[in-house]
Design a protein around this motif. Structure first.
Motif, PDB file in Angstrom:
ATOM      1  N   ALA A  85      12.095 -39.216 -32.110  1.00 24.82           N
ATOM      2  CA  ALA A  85      12.717 -37.902 -32.271  1.00 24.82           C
ATOM      3  C   ALA A  85      12.254 -37.213 -33.550  1.00 24.82           C
ATOM      4  O   ALA A  85      11.885 -36.029 -33.545  1.00 24.82           O
ATOM      5  CB  ALA A  85      14.238 -38.054 -32.270  1.00 24.82           C
ATOM      6  N   SER A  86      12.263 -37.939 -34.648  1.00 28.27           N
ATOM      7  CA  SER A  86      11.875 -37.354 -35.930  1.00 28.27           C
ATOM      8  C   SER A  86      10.405 -36.941 -35.936  1.00 28.27           C
ATOM      9  O   SER A  86      10.052 -35.831 -36.368  1.00 28.27           O
ATOM     10  CB  SER A  86      12.142 -38.366 -37.050  1.00 28.27           C
ATOM     11  N   ALA A  87       9.534 -37.819 -35.437  1.00 26.64           N
ATOM     12  CA  ALA A  87       8.098 -37.518 -35.435  1.00 26.64           C
ATOM     13  C   ALA A  87       7.779 -36.323 -34.550  1.00 26.64           C
ATOM     14  O   ALA A  87       6.989 -35.440 -34.936  1.00 26.64           O
ATOM     15  CB  ALA A  87       7.319 -38.745 -34.963  1.00 26.64           C
ATOM     16  N   SER A  88       8.393 -36.248 -33.379  1.00 29.60           N
ATOM     17  CA  SER A  88       8.100 -35.163 -32.451  1.00 29.60           C
ATOM     18  C   SER A  88       8.538 -33.814 -33.003  1.00 29.60           C
ATOM     19  O   SER A  88       7.810 -32.816 -32.909  1.00 29.60           O
ATOM     20  CB  SER A  88       8.784 -35.413 -31.105  1.00 29.60           C
ATOM     21  N   ILE A  89       9.737 -33.768 -33.583  1.00 26.34           N
ATOM     22  CA  ILE A  89      10.238 -32.485 -34.096  1.00 26.34           C
ATOM     23  C   ILE A  89       9.460 -32.046 -35.331  1.00 26.34           C
ATOM     24  O   ILE A  89       9.190 -30.852 -35.516  1.00 26.34           O
ATOM     25  CB  ILE A  89      11.742 -32.574 -34.386  1.00 26.34           C
ATOM     26  N   MET A  90       9.053 -32.970 -36.173  1.00 21.83           N
ATOM     27  CA  MET A  90       8.236 -32.588 -37.318  1.00 21.83           C
ATOM     28  C   MET A  90       6.895 -32.033 -36.847  1.00 21.83           C
ATOM     29  O   MET A  90       6.383 -31.050 -37.410  1.00 21.83           O
ATOM     30  CB  MET A  90       8.032 -33.785 -38.250  1.00 21.83           C
ATOM     31  N   ALA A  91       6.337 -32.626 -35.797  1.00 20.71           N
ATOM     32  CA  ALA A  91       5.069 -32.131 -35.255  1.00 20.71           C
ATOM     33  C   ALA A  91       5.223 -30.711 -34.718  1.00 20.71           C
ATOM     34  O   ALA A  91       4.367 -29.850 -34.947  1.00 20.71           O
ATOM     35  CB  ALA A  91       4.582 -33.067 -34.146  1.00 20.71           C
ATOM     36  N   VAL A  92       6.303 -30.451 -34.021  1.00 19.55           N
ATOM     37  CA  VAL A  92       6.560 -29.099 -33.496  1.00 19.55           C
ATOM     38  C   VAL A  92       6.749 -28.114 -34.638  1.00 19.55           C
ATOM     39  O   VAL A  92       6.177 -27.014 -34.655  1.00 19.55           O
ATOM     40  CB  VAL A  92       7.808 -29.102 -32.588  1.00 19.55           C
ATOM     41  N   GLY A  93       7.572 -28.514 -35.604  1.00 19.54           N
ATOM     42  CA  GLY A  93       7.892 -27.605 -36.704  1.00 19.54           C
ATOM     43  C   GLY A  93       6.715 -27.268 -37.586  1.00 19.54           C
ATOM     44  O   GLY A  93       6.662 -26.182 -38.178  1.00 19.54           O
ATOM     45  N   LEU A  94       5.746 -28.181 -37.693  1.00 15.45           N
ATOM     46  CA  LEU A  94       4.585 -27.946 -38.541  1.00 15.45           C
ATOM     47  C   LEU A  94       3.401 -27.329 -37.780  1.00 15.45           C
ATOM     48  O   LEU A  94       2.383 -26.996 -38.389  1.00 15.45           O
ATOM     49  CB  LEU A  94       4.135 -29.257 -39.193  1.00 15.45           C
ATOM     50  N   SER A  95       3.569 -27.171 -36.468  1.00 15.42           N
ATOM     51  CA  SER A  95       2.489 -26.578 -35.685  1.00 15.42           C
ATOM     52  C   SER A  95       2.250 -25.134 -36.099  1.00 15.42           C
ATOM     53  O   SER A  95       3.180 -24.338 -36.235  1.00 15.42           O
ATOM     54  CB  SER A  95       2.841 -26.625 -34.194  1.00 15.42           C
ATOM     55  N   GLU A  96       0.993 -24.793 -36.303  1.00 12.61           N
ATOM     56  CA  GLU A  96       0.637 -23.415 -36.666  1.00 12.61           C
ATOM     57  C   GLU A  96       0.606 -22.502 -35.441  1.00 12.61           C
ATOM     58  O   GLU A  96       0.366 -21.304 -35.568  1.00 12.61           O
ATOM     59  CB  GLU A  96      -0.723 -23.397 -37.363  1.00 12.61           C
ATOM     60  N   LYS A  97       0.900 -23.070 -34.267  1.00 13.03           N
ATOM     61  CA  LYS A  97       0.879 -22.275 -33.040  1.00 13.03           C
ATOM     62  C   LYS A  97       2.272 -21.830 -32.591  1.00 13.03           C
ATOM     63  O   LYS A  97       2.413 -21.120 -31.608  1.00 13.03           O
ATOM     64  CB  LYS A  97       0.224 -23.087 -31.915  1.00 13.03           C
ATOM     65  N   ILE A  98       3.312 -22.282 -33.325  1.00 15.62           N
ATOM     66  CA  ILE A  98       4.689 -22.008 -32.917  1.00 15.62           C
ATOM     67  C   ILE A  98       5.455 -21.395 -34.086  1.00 15.62           C
ATOM     68  O   ILE A  98       5.357 -21.860 -35.224  1.00 15.62           O
ATOM     69  CB  ILE A  98       5.398 -23.298 -32.468  1.00 15.62           C
ATOM     70  N   ASP A  99       6.257 -20.367 -33.809  1.00 12.33           N
ATOM     71  CA  ASP A  99       7.094 -19.706 -34.811  1.00 12.33           C
ATOM     72  C   ASP A  99       8.557 -19.989 -34.482  1.00 12.33           C
ATOM     73  O   ASP A  99       9.081 -19.522 -33.474  1.00 12.33           O
ATOM     74  CB  ASP A  99       6.828 -18.198 -34.799  1.00 12.33           C
ATOM     75  N   LEU A 100       9.224 -20.771 -35.339  1.00  6.78           N
ATOM     76  CA  LEU A 100      10.628 -21.122 -35.142  1.00  6.78           C
ATOM     77  C   LEU A 100      11.550 -20.458 -36.158  1.00  6.78           C
ATOM     78  O   LEU A 100      12.733 -20.809 -36.249  1.00  6.78           O
ATOM     79  CB  LEU A 100      10.813 -22.645 -35.241  1.00  6.78           C
TER      80      LEU A 100
END
Length: 277
Positions: free
Chosen positions: A67-82
């Protein structure tokens, strides 16, 4: 590539691809919200599923580490704006008996990490009530307090717009499946300890503290807002069956209640999204 700007991000732990005998937490969102687009995210457990209306979904994989690794990967992606995204952690959970019927939606007020000392219960001193004890150091992941004002609004929406039983309560995250009355008693004690007796134990899970660790740090980095995070866990089973032993309880599975929990989770979040869109 222009960044994908999401209005809503749904975070689930598992899909039927991993657990074939259960209905996936992600299925109804992907099907009913027509999340037909996919974006591969390096280091994440699943791709981002999304549509052109600003709704996205990510499956983290079961357990705190996934869970932690996946969400950090999403949050640090330069292709997604959260940065302005409403984030919903959406999954099934074990419910404390007496807190409601199976299928109850729990809007989580506090997520407590189960990290602790664990003493072999066969060697427990008679004077001690529990074999799990507080660590002598702080990790800054012991407790995550969610935006209570948002919870109250969302709770009212669910109560007024659906027939789902909805409550607000505390959550314990542990990196293991567990059942038993004594463990449930410890869980309630642990939640009360870390919230100064302001909350009590309602539901158990295996991902929330990992997800929230990443979201908290991403929020500090300006990549999302922790105030926009909501945790919804729906009861698919009890953490113990009062008339069964712990060994019997943990082996009792009723797929109908898993399906009900998945359906109620989707229905509750879909209703909230419709009201705040």
């Amino acid at each position: 590539m222009e960044k994908i700007k999401l209005k809503f991000l749904i975070i689930t732990a598992y899909s039927s691809k991993e657990i074939s005998n259960l209905k996936g937490e992600d299925e109804l969102f992907i099907e009913k919200e027509q999340l037909v687009n996919q974006l591969s995210i390096p280091c994440a457990f699943s791709p981002l599923y999304y549509n052109d209306n600003g709704i996205g979904l990510i499956t983290t994989g079961i357990g705190i580490a996934n869970a932690s690794a996946s969400i950090m990967a999403v949050g640090l992606s330069e292709k997604i704006d959260l940065t302005d995204t409403n984030i919903f952690i959406a999954g099934v959970a074990g419910l404390m008996p007496g807190k409601g019927p199976l299928g109850t939606v729990v809007l989580v007020s506090n997520v407590i990490n189960g990290l602790c000392f664990e003493i072999d219960p066969r060697e427990l001193e008679e004077s001690k009530e529990f074999y799990k004890e507080e660590l002598p150091w702080i990790t800054d992941t012991e407790v995550f307090k969610l935006n209570y004002d948002r919870l109250k609004i969302f709770h009212s929406i669910i109560k007024e717009k659906t027939d789902i039983n909805a409550v607000i309560g505390g959550n314990l995250t542990g990196d293991y499946f567990w059942h038993g009355k004594r463990l449930a008693s410890w869980a309630d004690n642990w939640v009360k300890k870390w919230t100064g007796n302001k909350d009590s134990f309602y539901v158990s899970d295996m991902e929330n503290s990992g997800i929230l660790t990443s979201l908290k740090r991403l929020s500090k980095a300006g990549r999302c807002s922790f105030d926009n995070v909501t945790v919804i866990r729906t009861a698919s089973n009890y953490v113990y069956e009062p008339l069964l032993s712990a060994a019997e309880s943990i082996r009792k599975h009723d797929n109908d209640y898993f399906i009900l929990a998945v359906e109620n989770t989707y229905k509750a979040i879909r209703t909230i999204m419709s009201e705040i869109s």
